[in-house]
Design a protein around this motif. Structure first.
Motif, PDB file in Angstrom:
ATOM      1  N   VAL A  15      15.552   7.885  -1.582  1.00 59.67           N
ATOM      2  CA  VAL A  15      14.608   6.777  -1.496  1.00 59.67           C
ATOM      3  C   VAL A  15      13.268   7.324  -1.042  1.00 59.67           C
ATOM      4  O   VAL A  15      13.166   7.905   0.059  1.00 59.67           O
ATOM      5  N   ASP A  16      12.263   7.177  -1.857  1.00 59.49           N
ATOM      6  CA  ASP A  16      10.901   7.560  -1.505  1.00 59.49           C
ATOM      7  C   ASP A  16      10.057   6.300  -1.373  1.00 59.49           C
ATOM      8  O   ASP A  16      10.476   5.206  -1.742  1.00 59.49           O
ATOM      9  N   GLY A  17       8.865   6.457  -0.865  1.00 61.95           N
ATOM     10  CA  GLY A  17       7.964   5.324  -0.780  1.00 61.95           C
ATOM     11  C   GLY A  17       8.015   4.633   0.572  1.00 61.95           C
ATOM     12  O   GLY A  17       8.659   5.096   1.525  1.00 61.95           O
ATOM     13  N   PRO A  18       7.374   3.482   0.677  1.00 61.04           N
ATOM     14  CA  PRO A  18       7.189   2.818   1.981  1.00 61.04           C
ATOM     15  C   PRO A  18       8.487   2.301   2.611  1.00 61.04           C
ATOM     16  O   PRO A  18       8.518   2.055   3.821  1.00 61.04           O
ATOM     17  N   GLU A  52       9.919   2.356  -4.826  1.00 64.80           N
ATOM     18  CA  GLU A  52       9.125   3.070  -5.834  1.00 64.80           C
ATOM     19  C   GLU A  52       8.129   2.128  -6.501  1.00 64.80           C
ATOM     20  O   GLU A  52       6.978   2.493  -6.776  1.00 64.80           O
ATOM     21  N   TRP A  53       8.559   0.895  -6.754  1.00 60.31           N
ATOM     22  CA  TRP A  53       7.686  -0.091  -7.383  1.00 60.31           C
ATOM     23  C   TRP A  53       6.506  -0.438  -6.478  1.00 60.31           C
ATOM     24  O   TRP A  53       5.365  -0.538  -6.938  1.00 60.31           O
ATOM     25  N   LEU A  54       6.761  -0.606  -5.171  1.00 58.24           N
ATOM     26  CA  LEU A  54       5.675  -0.884  -4.230  1.00 58.24           C
ATOM     27  C   LEU A  54       4.709   0.284  -4.145  1.00 58.24           C
ATOM     28  O   LEU A  54       3.484   0.103  -4.130  1.00 58.24           O
ATOM     29  N   SER A  55       5.259   1.485  -4.105  1.00 62.80           N
ATOM     30  CA  SER A  55       4.406   2.679  -4.011  1.00 62.80           C
ATOM     31  C   SER A  55       3.490   2.789  -5.218  1.00 62.80           C
ATOM     32  O   SER A  55       2.315   3.159  -5.093  1.00 62.80           O
TER      33      SER A  55
END
Length: 410
Positions: A15-18, A52-55
């Motif tokens: 999991v990457d991103g915020p 990922e979508w938010l990032s």
């Protein structure tokens, strides 16, 4: 659940991103609610896709509003995905992030029509002025919306509402309900709405008295409709006490039978309400009433067997919880459904918690209990409520009758 193919992915989930810092917490949250490991993995995959979508949009968790979550789901559906594309699918993730304060609270749809504005004002009245429970408010708002939609004029023209229109609506409603079970909500809800409309200045006259008295309440027409002792016995016997669900259902039905509880009182029963050493149980009833009752040994044994051997591991504080993840408190309707399924298994005509409550009262009456004792067990606020059971035995009416004042001689 793969955001690209829709197939399950094996191996570690990256999991990457915020939202990456919240992966472990989400795993613990879902595991604590009883989700299977595969289901937990599916939700973590969905969290990875959401992060990922938010990032990609330069957003953090604080930007995950209800509107943005809806856009995320719409884009997934547009790409042809069939998993993780509904509000229900993303609800556990959003609930967890909102409880942490990472995502903003759910934003309700703004009131845009005159009816929406009026119902929002009515809701505030029910909460702030009347202090009604959440369940009652839900029912009253539903009935209010039906009535307001029925009116030929928009909500902005309520000043011309007449008693004839109110009576006409009730008559039409009564004709549509012929042959159906009694409805104890609509008429009181309509009176409540009409009182509000007058108090708030929308209607110049108080029209609550224009609502005819209901004729469907069985207690006002004849004897209470109690479930039979044979039917209750068959329902108890139908519960498979060797299974987890059966132990829970048996404990629920026995609680209704021995304590005369309402369905909502069973659903609201907290673990902390049970005094195992004192042999007492605290019941949280209608209108915020709290009573302490003796805990029958048979009921305590059934509860103990359920708690020790059948209740899922969960953070819920209520005695009775759902048997399918997430393991949360039962709703009042769930108690009714438990009883309905038991009736179907036993092959008896369906009855609800309140008919068992009537059976408890009638059983006490047959055993020689006084009206005061029956009212005390059932926790009635007024003697007139207990008086319906006197119809079972006309001789008991004398217990509630007041001496007739002697008038002056003419």
């Amino acid at each position: 659940m793969d955001s690209r193919s829709g197939a399950r992915r094996w191996g570690p989930i990256i999991v990457d991103g915020p939202l990456a810092p919240f992966v472990d917490g989400l795993r613990r949250e879902l595991a604590g609610q009883g989700y299977a490991l595969d289901t937990v993995g599916d939700h973590v995959h969905l969290l990875a896709d959401l992060s990922e979508w938010l990032s990609g949009r330069g957003l953090t968790g604080s930007g995950l509003t209800s509107e943005m979550a809806g856009e995320f789901l719409r884009e997934r559906r547009a790409r042809g995905l069939r998993i993780g594309v509904t509000v229900r699918a993303v609800a556990p993730i959003l609930g967890y992030l909102r409880r942490l304060g990472v995502a903003p609270p759910h934003s309700a749809v703004a009131a845009v029509t005159p009816q929406d504005v009026l119902l929002a004002e009515y809701r505030h009245y029910l909460v702030a002025e009347r202090g009604l429970s959440a369940g009652t408010i839900t029912h009253y708002l539903r009935c209010a919306r039906v009535f307001l939609t029925w009116l030929p004029e928009p909500c902005g023209s309520l000043s011309g509402l007449s008693s004839g229109q109110v009576t006409g609506y009730v008559m039409q409603w009564a004709r549509q309900r012929e042959g159906r079970p009694p409805d104890m909500v609509t008429l009181p809800a309509l009176r409540s709405l009409l009182r509000f409309l007058h108090v708030a200045g929308h209607v110049p006259w108080l029209l609550a008295d224009a609502v005819p008295a209901g004729r469907a309440h069985p207690g006002r027409l004849g004897v209470p409709r109690a479930a039979s002792a044979e039917g209750i016995g068959a329902v108890l016997a139908s519960c498979d006490r060797d299974s987890a669900v059966g132990r829970r259902d048996y404990a629920i039905v026995l609680s209704l039978t021995r304590l005369g509880l309402r369905g909502g009182e069973v659903a609201r029963l907290e673990l902390a309400d049970v005094g195992w050493r004192s042999g007492e149980v605290t019941i949280r009833g209608k209108g915020g009433r709290v009573d302490v009752l003796p805990l029958p040994g048979e009921v305590g044994e059934a509860w103990a067997q359920y708690l020790l051997h059948a209740r899922p591991k969960t953070t819920a504080t209520t005695v009775f919880v759902t048997m399918v993840a997430p393991f949360t408190a039962l709703a009042t309707s769930s108690v009714t459904q438990v009883l309905a399924r038991a009736c179907a298994r036993a092959g008896v005509a369906r009855f609800g918690p309140h008919r068992i409550r009537h059976a408890v009262a009638c059983g006490l009456l047959d055993a020689g209990a006084s009206m005061a004792e029956i009212g005390q067990l059932l926790r009635h606020a007024h003697e007139r409520t207990t008086a319906i059971y006197a119809k079972v035995d006309q001789a008991r009416l004398a217990e509630l009758a007041q001496p007739c004042p002697q008038g002056a001689a003419r």
